[in-house]
Design an enzyme around this catalytic site. Structure first.
Site, mmCIF file in Angstrom:
data_model
loop_
_atom_site.group_PDB
_atom_site.id
_atom_site.type_symbol
_atom_site.label_atom_id
_atom_site.label_comp_id
_atom_site.label_asym_id
_atom_site.label_seq_id
_atom_site.Cartn_x
_atom_site.Cartn_y
_atom_site.Cartn_z
ATOM 1 N N ASP A 117 0.848 -1.178 0.000
ATOM 2 C CA ASP A 117 0.000 0.000 0.000
ATOM 3 C C ASP A 117 0.889 1.235 0.000
ATOM 4 O O ASP A 117 1.528 1.550 1.009
ATOM 5 C CB ASP A 117 -0.916 -0.017 1.236
ATOM 6 N N ASP A 125 8.051 -2.261 2.989
ATOM 7 C CA ASP A 125 7.525 -2.510 1.648
ATOM 8 C C ASP A 125 8.583 -2.245 0.587
ATOM 9 O O ASP A 125 8.736 -3.020 -0.371
ATOM 10 C CB ASP A 125 6.298 -1.631 1.387
ATOM 11 N N ASN A 144 2.949 3.877 -12.550
ATOM 12 C CA ASN A 144 1.543 4.122 -12.835
ATOM 13 C C ASN A 144 0.713 4.368 -11.583
ATOM 14 O O ASN A 144 -0.369 4.952 -11.661
ATOM 15 C CB ASN A 144 0.954 2.931 -13.599
ATOM 16 N N SER A 199 -0.401 13.916 -16.056
ATOM 17 C CA SER A 199 -1.803 14.231 -16.287
ATOM 18 C C SER A 199 -1.940 15.658 -16.788
ATOM 19 O O SER A 199 -1.155 16.541 -16.419
ATOM 20 C CB SER A 199 -2.596 14.075 -14.987
ATOM 21 N N TYR A 212 -4.213 17.177 -6.235
ATOM 22 C CA TYR A 212 -3.839 16.267 -7.323
ATOM 23 C C TYR A 212 -3.056 17.007 -8.392
ATOM 24 O O TYR A 212 -2.020 16.521 -8.869
ATOM 25 C CB TYR A 212 -5.095 15.651 -7.925
ATOM 26 N N LYS A 216 0.911 16.164 -9.616
ATOM 27 C CA LYS A 216 1.307 15.806 -10.975
ATOM 28 C C LYS A 216 2.265 16.839 -11.579
ATOM 29 O O LYS A 216 3.151 16.494 -12.368
ATOM 30 C CB LYS A 216 0.069 15.639 -11.860
ATOM 31 N N VAL A 245 -9.049 9.093 -19.825
ATOM 32 C CA VAL A 245 -9.031 7.748 -20.393
ATOM 33 C C VAL A 245 -10.123 6.964 -19.650
ATOM 34 O O VAL A 245 -10.418 7.257 -18.490
ATOM 35 C CB VAL A 245 -7.653 7.073 -20.200
ATOM 36 N N THR A 247 -11.038 4.819 -17.378
ATOM 37 C CA THR A 247 -10.557 4.043 -16.236
ATOM 38 C C THR A 247 -11.427 4.346 -15.025
ATOM 39 O O THR A 247 -12.232 5.277 -15.030
ATOM 40 C CB THR A 247 -9.098 4.402 -15.898
#
Length: 335
Positions: A117, A125, A144, A199, A212, A216, A245, A247
Site C-alpha cells: 500500500d 515494503d 503508474n 496528467s 492532485y 502531478k 481515459v 478508467t
C-alpha cells in the site's frame, strides 16, 4: 488607419526589416512545432522497446492491478517482457499474473507479484521491493500508481486523509519506487526506461483538483531533473501526459474521440516513447492523437498556465463537481 500608416512610414527601414525578421522567425518556429506534432503523432514511431532489453527482460509496473497499470502489464507481456506486478491487493495481482501467463503460453513469460500500500510509506515494503527485483535484469519501470480526488472539491474542503494519500502515493511513493528500481537500471549498464504517468491536471493548474494537480506538476519537474541526471547512464526518463481515459479513476466508461479506452491509450503510449519534441516541456509526450493536438493548441495559443486555460479548466471541474453531487443526491434518495 492613415495615422497608423503614417507612423509606420516614420519607422526606420532597418527597424521595419528587423521586426519582419523577428515575426518570420516566430512563425517559422510555430510551423516547425506543428510539423513535428503531425509527424510524431501520425507518422513516426517512438523508441523501439527492444532498446531496453531482449525478450525475457523484466519490467516493473506499479498500480498494476487495474486500469492503465493492468494494460501496461498485459501489453508488455505480449512484447516478451517478464513482469514484476506491484499494487495494493494481492488477490487482484495473483489473478492478473495468472491471466498473463495463460495468455502468453509458450512464450515463457514469468511474473512476480508484490502487494503493498503506497499510502502507508512503509520502509519494509520498499525493502521487499528491492528484494523482489534483486538479481533480475530489469529494463523498464512503469510508474503508474496514483490517486486523485473522489470528485472535484475546493481545497479548503479537502479531507485530510484524501490530501495526504494523494501526496504520499503520487509523489513520495513514485519517488521511492523509482529510487529502488533506478539503482538496478543503473547497475546493468545498458539502456533503461523510467516511464511515469502524468496528467493534463498537472500540466494545466486545475482548480478543484488542487492537491492532485500540484502532485502531478511536481512529477513533471522531477522527471525533467531525473532525466538529466540519468542521461549519462543511458536511462531514458519520460512523463506520459494524458487527458481523460476510460478508467476507474476518471469514472468515464464510454470511449470517444477525446477519451480513448485503456488498451488503446497504453498501446499508443508504448509505441510513442520519446516522441514529444513539439512540446514546451522536455522528456514529456502525449501519445494519444487528440490529446496531443489539444496540448499543442493550448501551448501555442493560450499557454498551459495562461489565464484562459486555467479559467476553462476551472469551469469544467465546477460543472463536473455539480453533476457528481447531483448524482450522489439521487442515489442517497434511493436508499
Amino acid at each position: 488607419m492613415d495615422a497608423a500608416f503614417d507612423l509606420l512610414q516614420r519607422v526606420p527601414q532597418v527597424v521595419q526589416l528587423g521586426l519582419v525578421a523577428i515575426g518570420a522567425l516566430f512563425l517559422a518556429s510555430k510551423a516547425l512545432s506543428f510539423l513535428r506534432l503531425v509527424l510524431n503523432t501520425f507518422f513516426l514511431s517512438g523508441v523501439n522497446l527492444r532498446k531496453y532489453g531482449k525478450p525475457g527482460t523484466w519490467a516493473v509496473v506499479t498500480g498494476a492491478s487495474d486500469g492503465l497499470g493492468k494494460e501496461f502489464a498485459l501489453q508488455l507481456a505480449r512484447k516478451g517482457f517478464n513482469l514484476v506486478l506491484v499494487s495494493r491487493t494481492a488477490s487482484k495481482l495473483d489473478t492478473l499474473a495468472a491471466e498473463i501467463e495463460t495468455k502468453n503460453t509458450g512464450k515463457g513469460i514469468q511474473t512476480k507479484t508484490l502487494a503493498m500500500d503506497f499510502s502507508k510509506n512503509n520502509d519494509e515494503d520498499y525493502e521487499r521491493m528491492a528484494e523482489a527485483i534483486q538479481g533480475l535484469d530489469v529494463g523498464i519501470l512503469i510508474n503508474n500508481v496514483g490517486q486523485s480526488h473522489s470528485i472535484p472539491v475546493p481545497f479548503i474542503e479537502t479531507e485530510k486523509e484524501e490530501m495526504e494519500n494523494i501526496i504520499m502515493i503520487n509523489c513520495l511513493g513514485t519517488l521511492r519506487a523509482t529510487q529502488v528500481v533506478a539503482k538496478v537500471l543503473k547497475e546493468r549498464k545498458r539502456p533503461g526506461l523510467i516511464l511515469t504517468m502524468g496528467s493534463f491536471g498537472g500540466w494545466i493548474p486545475t482548480a478543484y483538483l488542487a492537491t492532485y494537480s500540484g502532485s502531478k506538476a511536481f512529477l513533471q519537474h522531477w522527471t525533467n531533473a531525473l532525466a538529466s541526471e540519468l542521461a549519462d547512464d543511458r536511462i531514458d526518463v519520460e512523463l506520459v501526459l494524458s487527458f481523460l481515459v476510460t478508467t476507474a479513476m476518471s469514472k468515464v466508461r464510454r470511449a470517444s474521440l477525446m477519451i480513448p479506452s485503456a488498451p488503446a491509450f497504453v498501446k499508443s503510449a508504448l509505441s510513442k516513447v520519446g516522441s514529444g519534441s513539439y512540446q514546451v516541456s522536455p522528456n514529456t509526450y502525449s501519445p494519444w492523437w487528440s490529446h496531443a493536438l489539444l496540448l499543442w493548441v493550448v501551448e501555442t495559443f493560450t499557454g498551459a498556465s495562461g489565464p484562459i486555460a486555467i479559467w476553462y479548466n476551472k469551469k469544467m471541474h465546477i460543472d463536473i463537481r455539480r453533476r457528481a453531487l447531483r448524482k450522489a443526491a439521487r442515489e442517497a434518495k434511493k436508499q
